[in-house]
Design a protein around this motif. Structure first.
Motif, PDB file in Angstrom:
ATOM      1  N   TYR A 172      -5.193  -4.221   1.636  1.00 58.67           N
ATOM      2  CA  TYR A 172      -6.154  -3.387   2.360  1.00 58.67           C
ATOM      3  C   TYR A 172      -7.019  -4.231   3.286  1.00 58.67           C
ATOM      4  O   TYR A 172      -7.229  -3.877   4.457  1.00 58.67           O
ATOM      5  CB  TYR A 172      -7.016  -2.632   1.337  1.00 58.67           C
ATOM      6  CG  TYR A 172      -8.183  -1.913   1.963  1.00 58.67           C
ATOM      7  CD1 TYR A 172      -7.989  -0.803   2.772  1.00 58.67           C
ATOM      8  CD2 TYR A 172      -9.493  -2.368   1.757  1.00 58.67           C
ATOM      9  CE1 TYR A 172      -9.070  -0.149   3.353  1.00 58.67           C
ATOM     10  CE2 TYR A 172     -10.571  -1.715   2.340  1.00 58.67           C
ATOM     11  CZ  TYR A 172     -10.351  -0.608   3.142  1.00 58.67           C
ATOM     12  OH  TYR A 172     -11.421   0.032   3.724  1.00 58.67           O
TER      13      TYR A 172
ATOM     14  N   LEU B 263       0.816  -1.218   0.000  1.00 58.79           N
ATOM     15  CA  LEU B 263       0.000   0.000   0.000  1.00 58.79           C
ATOM     16  C   LEU B 263       0.849   1.267   0.000  1.00 58.79           C
ATOM     17  O   LEU B 263       0.379   2.336  -0.380  1.00 58.79           O
ATOM     18  CB  LEU B 263      -0.929   0.003   1.215  1.00 58.79           C
ATOM     19  CG  LEU B 263      -2.017  -1.091   1.248  1.00 58.79           C
ATOM     20  CD1 LEU B 263      -2.782  -1.028   2.555  1.00 58.79           C
ATOM     21  CD2 LEU B 263      -2.972  -0.942   0.064  1.00 58.79           C
TER      22      LEU B 263
ATOM     23  N   THR C 292      -5.898  -4.756  -3.045  1.00 55.95           N
ATOM     24  CA  THR C 292      -7.134  -5.087  -2.319  1.00 55.95           C
ATOM     25  C   THR C 292      -6.843  -6.063  -1.187  1.00 55.95           C
ATOM     26  O   THR C 292      -7.377  -5.926  -0.075  1.00 55.95           O
ATOM     27  CB  THR C 292      -8.168  -5.674  -3.287  1.00 55.95           C
ATOM     28  OG1 THR C 292      -8.407  -4.729  -4.347  1.00 55.95           O
ATOM     29  CG2 THR C 292      -9.474  -5.954  -2.583  1.00 55.95           C
TER      30      THR C 292
ATOM     31  N   TYR D 166      -6.461   4.078   0.746  1.00 58.79           N
ATOM     32  CA  TYR D 166      -6.980   3.078  -0.199  1.00 58.79           C
ATOM     33  C   TYR D 166      -7.914   3.720  -1.227  1.00 58.79           C
ATOM     34  O   TYR D 166      -7.897   3.365  -2.420  1.00 58.79           O
ATOM     35  CB  TYR D 166      -7.709   1.982   0.574  1.00 58.79           C
ATOM     36  CG  TYR D 166      -8.378   0.959  -0.318  1.00 58.79           C
ATOM     37  CD1 TYR D 166      -7.637   0.047  -1.058  1.00 58.79           C
ATOM     38  CD2 TYR D 166      -9.775   0.926  -0.422  1.00 58.79           C
ATOM     39  CE1 TYR D 166      -8.270  -0.892  -1.880  1.00 58.79           C
ATOM     40  CE2 TYR D 166     -10.406  -0.005  -1.243  1.00 58.79           C
ATOM     41  CZ  TYR D 166      -9.635  -0.919  -1.964  1.00 58.79           C
ATOM     42  OH  TYR D 166     -10.263  -1.849  -2.788  1.00 58.79           O
TER      43      TYR D 166
END
Length: 702
Positions: free
Chosen positions: A160, A111, A157, A126
C-alpha cells in the motif's frame, strides 16, 4: 547489499546440470545414428523371386542376419535408450521440483487490484483489507499462527505504501522493492558434500578423467575414425596398398590378387588362428582354380595368402567343413566389392582401358560367385560347370552368354539341359524364367550431336546420345518407332532440360502443357508430370552373394589407338520405365569436341557390374567439321547509309566533302532497296539449304 552462496543440498538444481551434460552427448550420437544415409536403402526394392538355394545357403543366411544385427548398432541403441530415459527423468524433476527461483515483488498482486486502479480506489481497497487481515481483527484459520498473520499484514502495508507514499514509491521504482536494495543468493547446482575436505579431491579427479581423458578420447576416436576411411568406405591404408599395386596390364585374375591386399586389417590381428588354415583352403580349391592361381598363392604369405585363397574359394563356390572358414569367406567376398570400388576409382585416375574394364568385370564375378573365365551360364539356378560344358560343346569353343543360350529353340535347350544327370523339368523351367528376368541393355542407336547445331565443330560441347532399351534374353521385342530414335532439342523455355536437370520435353509437349491441363485420371500416365517418384529398381539375382546389391551400368568412351579412356564413365542406376514396356530410353554423355576438324575413332563400352556376358562394345566415329562462314556480299542495311542533302547531317557532310543523297532520289532509292532485298533473300536461302548436314556416326558392334 550482500550475496549468499547456497549449495544444492535438496537436489533442486542438480537436474539442470545432469540434463545439460546428457544433451552434449545425446544430440550428436542421435543425429549420427538416425541421420538419413547417403546410400540407397535396398530393403524395399523388388527382387527376382527364385526357390533355388545354394549348397551353403544356411551360412549365407546366417551371414546376412549377422550383418543386419551389426547394422542395427545394438550398443549404441542401448546407450541412446538409457540416455534419453534419464533425460526424461531429469525433465520430470525440473518440472516438479520447487526450485529456489527469485520472485518479483509486485504490490498490485499483493493487494489484489488492477494496475490501472486510481489512488482513491487503492485507499478504499486497503481499508477493506485492514478490516479483514489486520492482526487485531483477523480470524485465524487452520494451522495459521499469529506470526503468519503479522507477516501477511506487513506485506500488505508495504504494498500500500509503495503505491501511496512518495519516498517508499521511489525505492520501489528504483530498486524493485520498498525497502531499497536487496541481497541476492547464488545457487550452486552441486551438493555441498562434493567440495567437502574429504571428497573434493575425488570429485576433481572424476571431472578431470571425464573431461580430460574420456571425452577427448571418444571425440578423437570418432574424428580420426572418419578420416581413416575413403568415401567408398575403405581404409586409407588399404586404398594406399591398392594404389601401389596398380598395373596397366591388369586383367581379372590379376585384379583378384590386387584385391587380396585388403585383408590386412581383417586378419593381421588374428594371425595365430591362421596357422594350418592355409593348407585347408589350398587343398580345397587346388582342383577348381584356373591355371597359375596356385603358383601365385605359393608366392604369398600370411594374411594376404589367406585372403587370396578365400577369394578364390568364394569364386569357385567351395564349401568348407569348418563353419568359421565359410563365414570368413563370405566376409571377404562382401568386403572385396568395397575394395574393388576403391580400385576402380584408382584405375579411372590412370585412364587405362584394360584395368578399368578388369575392375568393372571382376565385380560381376564377385556378385555372381563365378571365377574369371567362367561360363556366364553359371548365373542361372541349378546350372553346374558340368552342365555348362555339355551345353557349350554344342557348336562352340568359347563360353556361351545367356543371350546365346536363350536364342536356341526351346526344344533344343530342353534336350541339352533336361536329363537323368542334369536338370529336372521344374528346375529347367525356373532357370529359363530367371534368364528372362535378367535385364540386358540393347543399344538401338548411338550418335554425336551438339545441342542446337547440325554439325559438330571444334571445341563445341558435344554429346554422345545413346538410344537403348532393356530386352531380356529370349524375348522378341516389338520394332522400334523411328521417332524414338530421334533426339529433339529441348524447348527454349525448358530451363531444367537445358541444364541437364530433367529429360527434355519437345516444343510440342511444352506448348500442350502451357495451353491445357491434364485430366485427373491421366495424371499418373502422363509423361509431363515430374512430381511422381520412379519405381524402385530390381535387385540383382545373386544367390551366392551375401548382401543385396543393385545392378549398375557404366558407359564410357576410349580411344582405340592409345587404349586410354577419354570420357569419364556415366553410371546408369535404373531405367525410368518398366522393362516389359521395351521403351527406348535416352542417355547422354557430354564432353568437349576435339580442337581440330576430322574424324575421331572411339570405342564405346557399356559394362554391367552385376551380370556376366551382358557387356556391349561398339566403334563410334565422331566427325568434326570446321564452322561454315556466311558467303555472299554484305547486306546494304549493314552498311553506313549516306545522309540526305537537305538535312543537317547532309550540310555538315557537304562541308567536309563527303557524299550525300540527292533530295529527289527518295522514291527511286526505295525501289532499289526492294530489289536488293529480293536478291538477298534468294542468296540466303541457297546458303542455308546447302549447309544442311548432319553428324554421321558409324556404329559397329564388336
Amino acid at each position: 547489499m550482500s550475496t549468499d552462496y547456497n549449495y544444492d543440498e535438496q537436489g533442486q538444481f542438480f537436474p539442470y546440470f545432469v540434463a545439460t551434460m546428457l544433451l552434449l552427448a545425446l544430440i550428436p550420437v542421435t543425429y549420427s545414428t538416425f541421420a538419413p544415409s547417403k546410400q540407397t536403402g535396398l530393403q524395399n526394392n523388388p527382387r527376382i523371386e527364385s526357390s533355388f538355394k545354394p549348397a551353403d545357403y544356411d551360412h549365407i543366411e546366417q551371414h546376412k542376419r549377422k550383418k543386419r544385427k551389426e547394422s542395427r548398432r545394438i550398443k549404441r541403441m542401448i546407450f541412446l535408450a538409457t540416455g534419453w530415459s534419464l533425460m526424461a527423468y531429469m525433465i520430470y524433476l525440473i518440472a516438479t521440483s520447487s526450485a529456489l527461483t527469485p520472485k518479483i515483488w509486485d504490490p498490485y498482486t499483493i493487494l489484489g487490484i488492477s494496475m490501472s486502479a486510481s489512488e482513491r480506489a487503492i485507499k478504499s481497497h486497503y481499508r477493506r483489507l485492514s478490516i479483514k487481515f489486520h492482526p487485531d481483527k483477523v480470524k485465524l484459520k487452520g494451522n495459521e499462527t499469529m506470526e503468519d498473520a503479522n507477516e501477511r499484514w506487513v506485506e500488505i502495508t508495504k504494498a500500500y505504501k509503495a503505491l501511496t507514499d512518495e519516498e517508499i514509491r521511489r525505492n520501489y521504482q528504483e530498486y524493485g522493492h520498498p525497502d531499497g536494495k536487496q541481497s541476492y543468493s547464488i545457487g550452486i547446482a552441486l551438493p555441498q558434500w562434493t567440495i567437502a575436505d574429504g571428497s573434493k579431491y575425488w570429485v576433481l579427479a572424476f571431472y578431470g578423467v571425464m573431461f580430460g581423458i574420456v571425452l577427448p578420447y571418444y571425440v578423437g576416436k570418432w574424428w580420426y575414425g572418419t578420416k581413416r576411411y575413403t568415401k567408398d568406405g575403405v581404409l586409407m591404408e588399404t586404398a594406399g596398398r591398392l594404389f601401389k599395386s596398380y598395373e596397366e596390364d591388369c586383367d581379372e585374375k590379376k585384379a583378384v590378387e590386387i584385391l587380396s591386399a585388403g585383408g590386412l586389417e581383417k586378419f593381421r590381428k588374428d594371425e595365430k588362428s591362421m596357422e594350418g588354415k592355409e593348407h585347408v583352403i589350398e587343398s580345397a580349391i587346388k582342383d577348381k582354380v584356373p591355371y597359375g592361381v596356385m603358383s601365385t598363392l605359393e608366392k604369398l604369405d600370411g594374411w594376404k595368402r589367406k585372403t587370396y585363397g578365400l577369394l578364390w574359394a568364394y569364386l569357385t563356390r567351395t564349401k568348407f567343413e569348418d563353419p568359421k572358414l565359410d563365414a570368413e569367406k563370405l566376409d571377404v567376398a562382401q568386403d572385396a566389392v568395397l575394395w574393388n570400388n576403391s580400385l576402380l576409382a584408382i584405375n579411372l585416375a590412370f585412364a587405362a582401358t584394360k584395368p578399368i574394364l578388369a575392375s568393372m568385370r571382376i565385380n560381376q564375378n564377385l556378385v555372381q560367385a563365378i571365377p574369371p573365365g567362367g561360363s556366364p551360364l553359371l548365373q542361372l539356378p541349378y546350372f553346374t560347370e558340368a552342365l555348362c560344358e555339355k551345353i557349350e560343346e554344342f557348336g562352340a569353343k568359347d563360353h556361351w552368354s545367356i543371350q546365346r543360350f536363350m536364342a536356341l529353340p526351346d526344344a533344343k535347350r530342353r534336350q541339352l539341359c533336361v536329363g537323368p544327370d542334369a536338370l529336372t523339368d521344374a528346375q529347367y523351367a525356373e532357370a529359363i524364367a530367371i534368364a528372362q528376368k535378367i535385364p540386358i541393355i540393347r543399344v538401338e542407336k548411338t550418335f554425336f550431336k551438339v545441342q542446337g547445331e547440325k554439325t559438330v565443330t571444334p571445341h563445341a560441347i558435344c554429346q554422345l546420345v545413346i538410344k537403348a532399351r532393356v530386352v531380356p534374353a529370349g524375348v522378341t521385342p516389338p520394332p522400334v518407332d523411328p521417332k524414338d530414335l530421334e533426339d529433339e532439342d529441348p524447348a527454349e523455355d525448358d530451363v531444367d532440360a537445358l541444364i541437364g536437370r530433367t529429360p527434355a520435353k519437345s516444343k510440342t509437349q511444352t506448348k500442350a502443357t502451357a495451353d491445357a491441363t491434364i485430366p485427373a485420371n491421366e495424371v499418373e500416365k502422363s509423361p509431363l508430370v515430374t512430381g511422381s517418384e520412379p519405381p524402385l529398381p530390381t535387385l540383382a539375382h545373386a544367390p551366392f552373394f551375401p548382401a543385396a546389391t543393385l545392378p549398375k551400368w557404366h558407359v564410357f568412351l576410349a580411344e582405340r589407338r592409345t587404349g586410354k579412356m577419354i570420357i569419364a564413365p556415366m553410371t546408369i542406376l535404373q531405367f525410368p520405365e518398366a522393362t516389359d514396356n521395351f521403351q527406348v530410353q535416352t542417355f547422354k554423355l557430354q564432353f568437349g569436341a576435339p580442337p581440330n576438324a576430322g574424324e575421331v575413332h572411339f570405342q564405346m563400352h557399356l559394362v554391367c557390374d552385376a551380370y556376366l556376358g551382358t557387356d556391349y562394345k561398339a566403334s563410334v566415329v565422331l566427325k568434326v567439321e570446321e564452322p561454315r562462314m556466311f558467303e555472299g556480299r554484305p547486306r546494304e542495311e549493314d552498311e553506313i547509309s549516306e545522309p540526305d542533302e537537305d538535312s543537317l547531317a547532309g550540310l555538315m557532310a557537304t562541308s567536309r566533302g563527303q557524299k550525300v543523297k540527292k533530295a529527289g532520289a527518295h522514291h527511286h532509292h526505295h525501289h532499289d532497296d526492294s530489289e536488293e532485298e529480293e536478291d538477298e533473300s534468294d542468296t540466303e536461302g541457297e546458303v542455308e539449304e546447302g549447309s544442311d548436314t548432319d553428324t554421321d556416326t558409324d556404329t559397329d558392334d564388336e
